[in-house]
Design a protein around this motif. Structure first.
Motif, PDB file in Angstrom:
ATOM      1  N   LEU A 154       0.840  -1.195   0.000  1.00  0.00           N
ATOM      2  CA  LEU A 154       0.000   0.000   0.000  1.00  0.00           C
ATOM      3  C   LEU A 154       0.876   1.246   0.000  1.00  0.00           C
ATOM      4  CD1 LEU A 154      -2.628  -0.950   2.752  1.00  0.00           C
ATOM      5  CD2 LEU A 154      -2.777  -1.361   0.285  1.00  0.00           C
ATOM      6  N   ALA A 155       0.433   2.260  -0.707  1.00  0.00           N
ATOM      7  CA  ALA A 155       1.118   3.549  -0.733  1.00  0.00           C
ATOM      8  C   ALA A 155       0.182   4.618  -0.190  1.00  0.00           C
ATOM      9  CB  ALA A 155       1.544   3.903  -2.162  1.00  0.00           C
ATOM     10  N   PRO A 156       0.733   5.667   0.439  1.00  0.00           N
ATOM     11  CA  PRO A 156      -0.128   6.739   0.961  1.00  0.00           C
ATOM     12  C   PRO A 156      -0.798   7.506  -0.161  1.00  0.00           C
ATOM     13  CG  PRO A 156       2.190   7.337   1.168  1.00  0.00           C
ATOM     14  CD  PRO A 156       2.156   5.904   0.744  1.00  0.00           C
ATOM     15  N   THR A 157      -2.048   7.845   0.040  1.00  0.00           N
ATOM     16  CA  THR A 157      -2.827   8.589  -0.935  1.00  0.00           C
ATOM     17  C   THR A 157      -2.796  10.071  -0.616  1.00  0.00           C
ATOM     18  OG1 THR A 157      -4.308   6.697  -1.235  1.00  0.00           O
ATOM     19  CG2 THR A 157      -5.127   8.853  -1.968  1.00  0.00           C
ATOM     20  N   ARG A 158      -2.685  10.887  -1.634  1.00  0.00           N
ATOM     21  CA  ARG A 158      -2.699  12.328  -1.435  1.00  0.00           C
ATOM     22  C   ARG A 158      -3.978  12.738  -0.713  1.00  0.00           C
ATOM     23  NH1 ARG A 158      -2.389  13.674  -6.332  1.00  0.00           N
ATOM     24  NH2 ARG A 158      -0.134  14.003  -6.499  1.00  0.00           N
ATOM     25  N   GLY A 159      -3.829  13.475   0.373  1.00  0.00           N
ATOM     26  CA  GLY A 159      -4.983  13.909   1.141  1.00  0.00           C
ATOM     27  C   GLY A 159      -5.337  12.984   2.287  1.00  0.00           C
ATOM     28  N   GLY A 160      -4.636  11.854   2.400  1.00  0.00           N
ATOM     29  CA  GLY A 160      -4.892  10.923   3.494  1.00  0.00           C
ATOM     30  C   GLY A 160      -5.369   9.573   3.008  1.00  0.00           C
ATOM     31  N   GLY A 161      -5.093   8.562   3.802  1.00  0.00           N
ATOM     32  CA  GLY A 161      -5.501   7.210   3.445  1.00  0.00           C
ATOM     33  C   GLY A 161      -4.417   6.451   2.710  1.00  0.00           C
ATOM     34  N   TRP A 162      -4.761   5.251   2.256  1.00  0.00           N
ATOM     35  CA  TRP A 162      -3.821   4.368   1.584  1.00  0.00           C
ATOM     36  C   TRP A 162      -4.507   3.707   0.394  1.00  0.00           C
ATOM     37  CZ3 TRP A 162       1.173   4.065   3.424  1.00  0.00           C
ATOM     38  CH2 TRP A 162       1.394   4.609   4.687  1.00  0.00           C
ATOM     39  N   HIS A 163      -3.710   3.372  -0.640  1.00  0.00           N
ATOM     40  CA  HIS A 163      -4.254   2.694  -1.810  1.00  0.00           C
ATOM     41  C   HIS A 163      -3.313   1.562  -2.227  1.00  0.00           C
ATOM     42  CE1 HIS A 163      -1.531   5.733  -3.647  1.00  0.00           C
ATOM     43  NE2 HIS A 163      -1.259   4.748  -4.485  1.00  0.00           N
ATOM     44  N   LEU A 164      -3.844   0.624  -2.989  1.00  0.00           N
ATOM     45  CA  LEU A 164      -3.044  -0.487  -3.492  1.00  0.00           C
ATOM     46  C   LEU A 164      -1.996   0.030  -4.469  1.00  0.00           C
ATOM     47  CD1 LEU A 164      -2.534  -3.553  -3.758  1.00  0.00           C
ATOM     48  CD2 LEU A 164      -4.208  -3.555  -5.620  1.00  0.00           C
ATOM     49  N   ALA A 165      -0.743  -0.281  -4.193  1.00  0.00           N
ATOM     50  CA  ALA A 165       0.345   0.105  -5.089  1.00  0.00           C
ATOM     51  C   ALA A 165       0.818  -1.080  -5.907  1.00  0.00           C
ATOM     52  CB  ALA A 165       1.520   0.668  -4.286  1.00  0.00           C
ATOM     53  N   ALA A 166       0.840  -2.268  -5.299  1.00  0.00           N
ATOM     54  CA  ALA A 166       1.350  -3.438  -6.009  1.00  0.00           C
ATOM     55  C   ALA A 166       1.006  -4.696  -5.248  1.00  0.00           C
ATOM     56  CB  ALA A 166       2.865  -3.341  -6.186  1.00  0.00           C
ATOM     57  N   VAL A 167       1.076  -5.816  -5.965  1.00  0.00           N
ATOM     58  CA  VAL A 167       1.052  -7.135  -5.353  1.00  0.00           C
ATOM     59  C   VAL A 167       2.336  -7.813  -5.807  1.00  0.00           C
ATOM     60  CG1 VAL A 167      -0.158  -9.318  -5.077  1.00  0.00           C
ATOM     61  CG2 VAL A 167      -1.462  -7.223  -5.491  1.00  0.00           C
ATOM     62  N   ARG A 168       3.157  -8.191  -4.875  1.00  0.00           N
ATOM     63  CA  ARG A 168       4.489  -8.713  -5.188  1.00  0.00           C
ATOM     64  C   ARG A 168       4.590 -10.192  -4.838  1.00  0.00           C
ATOM     65  NH1 ARG A 168       9.480  -5.205  -3.281  1.00  0.00           N
ATOM     66  NH2 ARG A 168       8.783  -4.059  -5.118  1.00  0.00           N
ATOM     67  N   ASP A 169       5.317 -10.926  -5.650  1.00  0.00           N
ATOM     68  CA  ASP A 169       5.550 -12.336  -5.406  1.00  0.00           C
ATOM     69  C   ASP A 169       6.439 -12.506  -4.181  1.00  0.00           C
ATOM     70  OD1 ASP A 169       4.691 -14.761  -6.552  1.00  0.00           O
ATOM     71  OD2 ASP A 169       6.722 -15.224  -7.184  1.00  0.00           O
ATOM     72  N   GLY A 170       6.121 -13.462  -3.309  1.00  0.00           N
ATOM     73  CA  GLY A 170       6.902 -13.708  -2.111  1.00  0.00           C
ATOM     74  C   GLY A 170       6.402 -12.886  -0.939  1.00  0.00           C
ATOM     75  N   ASP A 171       6.944 -13.167   0.242  1.00  0.00           N
ATOM     76  CA  ASP A 171       6.496 -12.467   1.439  1.00  0.00           C
ATOM     77  C   ASP A 171       7.657 -11.958   2.295  1.00  0.00           C
ATOM     78  OD1 ASP A 171       7.474 -14.867   2.362  1.00  0.00           O
ATOM     79  OD2 ASP A 171       5.688 -15.423   3.493  1.00  0.00           O
ATOM     80  N   SER A 172       8.835 -11.775   1.694  1.00  0.00           N
ATOM     81  CA  SER A 172       9.996 -11.377   2.482  1.00  0.00           C
ATOM     82  C   SER A 172       9.840  -9.985   3.088  1.00  0.00           C
ATOM     83  CB  SER A 172      11.267 -11.444   1.632  1.00  0.00           C
ATOM     84  OG  SER A 172      11.162 -10.590   0.509  1.00  0.00           O
ATOM     85  N   ASP A 173       9.229  -9.053   2.352  1.00  0.00           N
ATOM     86  CA  ASP A 173       9.050  -7.700   2.896  1.00  0.00           C
ATOM     87  C   ASP A 173       8.250  -7.738   4.191  1.00  0.00           C
ATOM     88  OD1 ASP A 173       9.593  -5.174   0.710  1.00  0.00           O
ATOM     89  OD2 ASP A 173       9.664  -7.203  -0.069  1.00  0.00           O
ATOM     90  N   ALA A 174       7.135  -8.438   4.167  1.00  0.00           N
ATOM     91  CA  ALA A 174       6.287  -8.513   5.348  1.00  0.00           C
ATOM     92  C   ALA A 174       6.971  -9.299   6.470  1.00  0.00           C
ATOM     93  CB  ALA A 174       4.944  -9.151   4.998  1.00  0.00           C
ATOM     94  N   THR A 175       7.721 -10.333   6.102  1.00  0.00           N
ATOM     95  CA  THR A 175       8.421 -11.128   7.116  1.00  0.00           C
ATOM     96  C   THR A 175       9.420 -10.281   7.885  1.00  0.00           C
ATOM     97  OG1 THR A 175       8.175 -13.173   5.860  1.00  0.00           O
ATOM     98  CG2 THR A 175       9.931 -13.107   7.509  1.00  0.00           C
ATOM     99  N   TYR A 176      10.225  -9.497   7.167  1.00  0.00           N
ATOM    100  CA  TYR A 176      11.210  -8.652   7.842  1.00  0.00           C
ATOM    101  C   TYR A 176      10.548  -7.484   8.567  1.00  0.00           C
ATOM    102  CZ  TYR A 176      14.986 -11.216   5.607  1.00  0.00           C
ATOM    103  OH  TYR A 176      15.846 -12.208   5.216  1.00  0.00           O
TER     104      TYR A 176
END
Length: 294
Positions: A154-176
């Motif tokens: 998720l990336a921050p949305t201008r003015g507040g909130g969050w939006h989907l930026a990407a779906v990435r293969d693997g889960d290393s980012d979330a694991t770390y």
């Protein structure tokens, strides 16, 4: 920082110093992650992370039907083969993208922090609030789906909130990202795919890339770490001769609070891992591509 145990310091003074250190940790972490925007005021009966702004909006995003459908479309599409120059691959529209797939849920988002351009250039002070910035949120899946893991970004949305930026293969980012504990920050040096933990002013590696980035050391001070990244990136900033010659885009954050859905594809340029991006309302699949630092 020197261990105060066994130094003969009176217990009252030692307790006072430890109390002050706890306050410094809390204030540093709060100040660091609040630069993106105001924190969400969580109800007492349902506490939410105070260090992530608009966290309820992030929860709503990862639980939404649109994001779940995007994940299902990603998981249904075979990972492309070929080198980094392979053209993007359109992901076909389907009426029920999740139909027939194993049941899964998307976990609550976690903070994904990166070193800042100013810190890498050596112009920012070696302090937690200057060195690291919250750029994205990441959520992994509750289980593998047809043998694949995926991470929702998720990336921050201008003015507040969050939006989907990407779906990435693997889960290393979330694991770390999930290795952060009370009083510590976890951050990434994306150019080398290194992950680190920051304890006060001490940097410790969390993966092999980070250990190589620290020259094999088990820990360094934040100021020592800044010298290392300055040597790697100071001459590769956007606008540098290195950048002007087209060798790379230089070192810059993947996203800021000014990002919105229409520009979210920029978050994947030069990134690592096969990923789904939203481009003008259409979904495409990009092949893994590494950013060079030399």
């Amino acid at each position: 920082m020197r261990d105060i145990s066994g130094t003969g310091m009176p217990s009252e003074r030692a307790a006072s110093r430890l109390s002050r250190l706890s306050v410094v940790i809390a204030v540093s972490a709060s100040a660091l992650l609040s630069v993106v925007g105001p924190t969400y005021a969580a109800p007492a009966k349902d506490p939410l992370p105070a260090d992530i702004p608009d966290y309820q909006a992030a929860l709503d995003a990862v639980k939404s039907t649109d994001v779940r459908n995007a994940v299902c479309r990603f998981l249904r599409t075979p990972v492309p083969t070929g080198d980094a120059g392979t053209p993007v691959q359109p992901i076909p529209e389907t009426a029920e993208p999740c139909q027939g797939l194993p049941i899964f849920t998307i976990k609550d988002p976690l903070a994904r922090n990166e070193i800042t351009p100013g810190f890498a250039a050596g112009t920012a002070q070696p302090l937690p609030t200057e060195a690291v910035k919250l750029t994205q949120l990441v959520s992994s899946l509750s289980t593998t789906v047809n043998g694949r893991n995926a991470t929702v970004m998720l990336a921050p949305t201008r003015g507040g909130g969050w939006h989907l930026a990407a779906v990435r293969d693997g889960d290393s980012d979330a694991t770390y990202a999930g290795k952060a504990t009370a009083g510590t920050l976890v951050f990434t040096e994306p150019q080398i795919r290194g992950w680190y933990q920051l304890k006060l002013l001490t940097v410790e590696p969390l993966n092999d890339q980070a250990r190589q980035g620290l020259g094999g050391k088990t820990s360094v001070s934040l100021s020592e770490y800044q010298k290392l990244v300055k040597a790697r990136y100071a001459d590769k900033q956007p606008g540098s001769e290195y950048d002007a010659k087209g060798y790379s885009s230089g070192y810059s954050l993947r996203g800021t609070e000014d990002d919105d859905a229409s520009s979210s594809t920029l978050l994947l340029a030069g990134g690592s891992g096969t990923a789904l991006a939203l481009v003008g309302g259409a979904a495409v699949l990009r092949r893994r591509r590494r950013t060079s630092t030399g």
